[in-house]
Design a protein around this motif. Structure first.
Motif, PDB file in Angstrom:
ATOM      1  N   ALA A  52      -1.297   1.363  12.407  1.00 25.61           N
ATOM      2  CA  ALA A  52       0.163   1.480  12.483  1.00 25.61           C
ATOM      3  C   ALA A  52       0.846   0.410  11.630  1.00 25.61           C
ATOM      4  CB  ALA A  52       0.622   1.370  13.931  1.00 25.61           C
ATOM      5  N   ALA A  53       0.290  -0.799  11.639  1.00 22.75           N
ATOM      6  CA  ALA A  53       0.865  -1.885  10.831  1.00 22.75           C
ATOM      7  C   ALA A  53       0.793  -1.545   9.349  1.00 22.75           C
ATOM      8  CB  ALA A  53       0.130  -3.190  11.119  1.00 22.75           C
ATOM      9  N   LYS A  54      -0.379  -1.075   8.918  1.00 21.60           N
ATOM     10  CA  LYS A  54      -0.578  -0.773   7.501  1.00 21.60           C
ATOM     11  C   LYS A  54       0.270   0.409   7.034  1.00 21.60           C
ATOM     12  CE  LYS A  54      -5.300  -2.562   7.641  1.00 21.60           C
ATOM     13  NZ  LYS A  54      -6.755  -2.200   7.642  1.00 21.60           N
ATOM     14  N   LYS A  55       0.547   1.347   7.971  1.00 21.56           N
ATOM     15  CA  LYS A  55       1.332   2.531   7.617  1.00 21.56           C
ATOM     16  C   LYS A  55       2.830   2.323   7.795  1.00 21.56           C
ATOM     17  CE  LYS A  55      -2.304   5.881   8.792  1.00 21.56           C
ATOM     18  NZ  LYS A  55      -2.684   6.986   9.711  1.00 21.56           N
ATOM     19  N   PHE A 109       5.528  -2.646   5.700  1.00 17.86           N
ATOM     20  CA  PHE A 109       4.307  -3.004   4.981  1.00 17.86           C
ATOM     21  C   PHE A 109       4.187  -2.220   3.675  1.00 17.86           C
ATOM     22  CE2 PHE A 109       3.237  -5.456   8.541  1.00 17.86           C
ATOM     23  CZ  PHE A 109       2.038  -6.127   8.339  1.00 17.86           C
ATOM     24  N   ASN A 110       4.715  -0.995   3.656  1.00 20.28           N
ATOM     25  CA  ASN A 110       4.586  -0.143   2.470  1.00 20.28           C
ATOM     26  C   ASN A 110       5.740  -0.255   1.491  1.00 20.28           C
ATOM     27  OD1 ASN A 110       2.069   1.592   2.608  1.00 20.28           O
ATOM     28  ND2 ASN A 110       2.886   1.883   4.668  1.00 20.28           N
ATOM     29  N   SER A 111       6.751  -1.008   1.854  1.00 18.15           N
ATOM     30  CA  SER A 111       7.886  -1.183   0.944  1.00 18.15           C
ATOM     31  C   SER A 111       8.147  -2.668   0.699  1.00 18.15           C
ATOM     32  CB  SER A 111       9.135  -0.497   1.515  1.00 18.15           C
ATOM     33  OG  SER A 111       9.453  -1.009   2.796  1.00 18.15           O
ATOM     34  N   TYR A 112       8.716  -3.325   1.675  1.00 22.32           N
ATOM     35  CA  TYR A 112       9.106  -4.724   1.525  1.00 22.32           C
ATOM     36  C   TYR A 112       7.913  -5.648   1.292  1.00 22.32           C
ATOM     37  CZ  TYR A 112      11.892  -8.918   2.468  1.00 22.32           C
ATOM     38  OH  TYR A 112      12.528 -10.127   2.365  1.00 22.32           O
ATOM     39  N   LEU A 113       6.775  -5.349   1.913  1.00 23.59           N
ATOM     40  CA  LEU A 113       5.598  -6.227   1.836  1.00 23.59           C
ATOM     41  C   LEU A 113       4.483  -5.637   0.976  1.00 23.59           C
ATOM     42  CD1 LEU A 113       5.434  -7.088   5.654  1.00 23.59           C
ATOM     43  CD2 LEU A 113       6.500  -8.470   3.859  1.00 23.59           C
ATOM     44  N   ASP A 116      12.756   7.250   4.335  1.00 28.05           N
ATOM     45  CA  ASP A 116      12.832   6.257   3.273  1.00 28.05           C
ATOM     46  C   ASP A 116      12.809   6.933   1.911  1.00 28.05           C
ATOM     47  OD1 ASP A 116      10.221   6.890   2.618  1.00 28.05           O
ATOM     48  OD2 ASP A 116       9.355   5.116   3.575  1.00 28.05           O
ATOM     49  N   MET A 117      12.827   6.137   0.853  1.00 27.99           N
ATOM     50  CA  MET A 117      12.964   6.657  -0.501  1.00 27.99           C
ATOM     51  C   MET A 117      11.754   7.445  -0.978  1.00 27.99           C
ATOM     52  SD  MET A 117      14.892   3.438  -2.298  1.00 27.99           S
ATOM     53  CE  MET A 117      14.994   4.258  -3.885  1.00 27.99           C
ATOM     54  N   ILE A 118      10.606   7.284  -0.321  1.00 29.35           N
ATOM     55  CA  ILE A 118       9.423   8.010  -0.755  1.00 29.35           C
ATOM     56  C   ILE A 118       9.084   9.140   0.224  1.00 29.35           C
ATOM     57  CG2 ILE A 118       8.434   6.080  -2.027  1.00 29.35           C
ATOM     58  CD1 ILE A 118       6.644   5.489   0.321  1.00 29.35           C
TER      59      ILE A 118
END
Length: 267
Positions: free
Chosen positions: A41-44, A48-52, A193-195
């Motif tokens: 969940a953290a990785k997805k 985590f997928n945008s800002y980090l 989100d944008m993606i």
């Protein structure tokens, strides 16, 4: 009768032992599944997928206790990573051991303010995250394109409310955007989100918390934030009704927020 009862009790013992054994063995399996779910969940997560996304973060969970290791670009990134994981379901604690790469700007310096302003604009959906930002002597200069005059003024308002900012020069150009001509049905869902991914509740909660801390008008508020299916609930205390209203206004403009339940009270 007592003899029959004793026989029944004795015959039931193996069944009880077997059940207890199965339960004991299932606990580690359940814990492992929960831990792997937390890590996944953290990785997805949106954060985590945008800002980090450019940071090197390792997430390890054990019985709901999470340890973060690796490196990030700034102190803000470290805080965001810790907050996002802490807001995930089943997380009991977070040991944030992330290291910060390179020399960090001192608090209230121009470089520090630059990061704060950019982060604020990134989290708010009613302003453009691509706005060009420059800071010199604590004076922020904004450039780029705004869809309308209201967006330009709101960008100034958000930048001005960052702690340490002395003044804002808004040199943005106002131009009509195709977005203004879209029908309600054609508009992009604010929870996406944008993606094209739905923004998760943990990321929404993190963005709300970071935003309320980042704005000088709300940084001192004692606010608790929870999110479920994009609905954010605010609880806590404020000095007056204006602060309560401002907290709700800022929260409602965060990416992914569907609605706000503002249960804050006035001291």
């Amino acid at each position: 009768m007592q003899a029959n009862l004793s026989k029944k009790v004795i015959s039931a013992i193996p069944v009880v032992i077997a059940a207890l054994t199965l339960f004991a063995f299932s606990l580690p399996v359940q814990a492992a599944n929960t831990d792997s779910g937390i890590e996944s969940a953290a990785k997805k997560s949106h954060m985590f997928n945008s800002y980090l996304k450019d940071d090197d973060i390792k997430v390890q969970a054990k019985n709901g206790d999470v340890t973060l290791t690796g490196s990030v670009a700034t102190e803000t990134h470290k805080s965001v990573a810790g907050e996002t994981v802490a807001n995930l379901p089943d997380v009991k604690s977070v040991d944030n051991q992330l290291e910060i790469k390179g020399e960090q700007p001192s608090k209230m310096s121009d470089a520090w303010l630059l990061t704060k302003v950019k982060t604020t604009l990134l989290f708010h959906r009613s302003v453009s995250a691509s706005t060009e930002v420059d800071v010199k002597n604590s004076i922020v200069t904004l450039a780029g394109v705004a869809d309308n005059q209201a967006q330009k003024e709101l960008t100034t308002e958000y930048a001005s409310d960052i702690e340490g900012v002395k003044a804002v020069k808004n040199e943005m150009t106002v131009t009509k955007s195709a977005k203004e001509k879209q029908t309600i049905g054609e508009k992009v869902d604010a929870r996406i989100d944008m993606i094209g991914n739905k923004i998760d509740d943990a990321s929404i909660t993190t963005m709300v918390k970071m935003t309320l801390l980042g704005h000088r008008s709300t940084s001192a508020l004692e606010t608790s934030v929870t999110t479920k299916d994009g609905v954010v609930t605010l609880t806590g205390k404020a000095a007056n009704a204006a602060e309560v209203a401002l907290a709700g206004k800022l929260t409602s403009d965060i990416n992914g927020v569907q609605s706000v339940q503002n249960n804050m009270t006035v001291e």
